[in-house]
Write a protein that holds these residues in place. Sequence first.
Motif, PDB file in Angstrom:
ATOM      1  N   LEU A   6       2.287  87.966 -24.244  1.00 51.74           N
ATOM      2  CA  LEU A   6       1.387  87.513 -25.293  1.00 51.74           C
ATOM      3  C   LEU A   6       1.346  88.624 -26.339  1.00 51.74           C
ATOM      4  O   LEU A   6       0.854  89.719 -26.076  1.00 51.74           O
ATOM      5  N   GLN A   8       0.181  88.412 -29.768  1.00 54.25           N
ATOM      6  CA  GLN A   8      -1.073  88.438 -30.517  1.00 54.25           C
ATOM      7  C   GLN A   8      -1.978  87.326 -30.014  1.00 54.25           C
ATOM      8  O   GLN A   8      -1.503  86.317 -29.480  1.00 54.25           O
ATOM      9  N   GLN A  10      -4.004  84.134 -29.530  1.00 57.27           N
ATOM     10  CA  GLN A  10      -3.867  82.728 -29.923  1.00 57.27           C
ATOM     11  C   GLN A  10      -2.491  82.381 -30.496  1.00 57.27           C
ATOM     12  O   GLN A  10      -2.346  81.348 -31.139  1.00 57.27           O
ATOM     13  N   GLU A  11      -1.505  83.236 -30.259  1.00 56.33           N
ATOM     14  CA  GLU A  11      -0.135  82.899 -30.596  1.00 56.33           C
ATOM     15  C   GLU A  11       0.622  82.558 -29.316  1.00 56.33           C
ATOM     16  O   GLU A  11       0.323  83.120 -28.256  1.00 56.33           O
ATOM     17  N   PRO A  12       1.595  81.648 -29.362  1.00 55.63           N
ATOM     18  CA  PRO A  12       2.337  81.307 -28.139  1.00 55.63           C
ATOM     19  C   PRO A  12       3.043  82.536 -27.576  1.00 55.63           C
ATOM     20  O   PRO A  12       3.689  83.285 -28.318  1.00 55.63           O
ATOM     21  N   PRO A  13       2.932  82.784 -26.275  1.00 50.52           N
ATOM     22  CA  PRO A  13       3.671  83.903 -25.667  1.00 50.52           C
ATOM     23  C   PRO A  13       5.172  83.645 -25.758  1.00 50.52           C
ATOM     24  O   PRO A  13       5.612  82.507 -25.949  1.00 50.52           O
ATOM     25  N   ARG A  14       5.943  84.694 -25.567  1.00 49.37           N
ATOM     26  CA  ARG A  14       7.395  84.526 -25.573  1.00 49.37           C
ATOM     27  C   ARG A  14       8.057  85.593 -24.702  1.00 49.37           C
ATOM     28  O   ARG A  14       7.471  86.642 -24.412  1.00 49.37           O
ATOM     29  N   MET A  45      -4.509  82.611 -23.122  1.00 54.26           N
ATOM     30  CA  MET A  45      -3.706  82.287 -24.297  1.00 54.26           C
ATOM     31  C   MET A  45      -4.565  81.778 -25.451  1.00 54.26           C
ATOM     32  O   MET A  45      -4.174  81.881 -26.619  1.00 54.26           O
ATOM     33  N   LYS A  46      -5.745  81.240 -25.131  1.00 55.48           N
ATOM     34  CA  LYS A  46      -6.631  80.688 -26.164  1.00 55.48           C
ATOM     35  C   LYS A  46      -7.665  81.694 -26.660  1.00 55.48           C
ATOM     36  O   LYS A  46      -8.402  81.412 -27.613  1.00 55.48           O
ATOM     37  N   THR A  48      -9.697  84.466 -28.573  1.00 55.47           N
ATOM     38  CA  THR A  48      -9.653  85.028 -29.922  1.00 55.47           C
ATOM     39  C   THR A  48      -9.534  86.552 -29.843  1.00 55.47           C
ATOM     40  O   THR A  48      -9.731  87.149 -28.777  1.00 55.47           O
ATOM     41  N   THR A  49      -9.241  87.173 -30.968  1.00 54.39           N
ATOM     42  CA  THR A  49      -9.165  88.629 -31.013  1.00 54.39           C
ATOM     43  C   THR A  49     -10.482  89.255 -30.574  1.00 54.39           C
ATOM     44  O   THR A  49     -10.503  90.239 -29.824  1.00 54.39           O
ATOM     45  N   GLU A 324       7.971  78.632 -19.470  1.00 55.72           N
ATOM     46  CA  GLU A 324       7.252  77.677 -20.312  1.00 55.72           C
ATOM     47  C   GLU A 324       7.283  76.269 -19.711  1.00 55.72           C
ATOM     48  O   GLU A 324       6.325  75.500 -19.857  1.00 55.72           O
TER      49      GLU A 324
END
Length: 350
Positions: A6, A8, A10-14, A45-46, A48-49, A324
């Motif tokens: 992860l 950042q 709320q961005e999709p992990p990769r 994953m949801k 917030t900062t 995924e």
Amino acid sequence: MIAYRLIQAQEPPRIQDVPKPSPGPGQLLIKVGGCGLCHTDLMLMKRTTAEWSNMPPPLTLGHEIAGWVSQIGQGVVGFRSGEPVAVVPLWGSCGHCAPCRRGEENFCYHNSRLIGAGVGFDGGLAEYILAEARFVVPMGDFDPVLAAPLTDAGLTTYTAIKPALSTLIPGSTAVVIGVGGLGLLGVQFLRTLCSARVIAVDNDKTHLELAKAHGADNTLSSDTSTAEQIQDITSGVGANFVLDCVGAESTLKTGVAALARLGRLTLVGAALKTIPFGLHEIPWGAQLATSMNGGTANLREVIELARLGRIETIVDRYPLTHVEDAYRDLVDGKLRGRAVCIPETAEQMS
């Protein structure tokens, strides 16, 4: 090495290429044999900062981890290179208070936050992971793929059930609400460790069939009549123990309505709903409790039960590069048991 990260909030992990870590003093480098997936990952994953507070991404996800010792850091004793080990997910404990000294690090007096593998620290969806040796449990010759879900799904249910065991004598009744990945293990622990009638409750017929095959005496669909059916089965006494693996308002209401006087309801499900508590809202003498994961002492016991064949871990295996797909199947409810991602290097070893 590759890792599912992860980057950042709320961005999709990769999947990324990252440097292979090296152990410092007190640490072990573990070659990951399997890393289980959990609904907690989806919640992370949801975030917030602001919800990440002072331990934000980037980080590697995954907290259900087992594998083999690869390198041993300075000062670490009691481990040998190549031996299978399991990792406790919660790492925020002080190591000095009474619960920590008992191996109940999950109840540490000084840890007010949920931090650990995949939550503040790099987790196990990678080829290797660093962990403090005090959070690592040797497990003999047990398969890390089968062990991975036991570090959370197994450890959580076992830790919740253990305090109730003295009351679960012949003639008593235990109910497990929600018999997916957590609850199915809960059914097995109850069948192995006590003499109570075990009732499994779920709205998925496949889950109920698996629960029946793994020791449930009765299976019930989850609806507005469930508590009444439990009262009928128990001749109006109710359940001496209820394990709620969901935590929705409806399941909590069912649990309380089904509970016997002097009974115990323990919540481990993370749907985050509540119910009223008061003199006339719960049966007299009943206890409502929460439980969160577990510590090293209980993880040793869980692994030993699995090694002896007393419980069975049902896993859906995925290569780490298909992580995924595994999360998608978790969200869509397509899993038979617990999803476990296996690094390609671990597949070659097994």
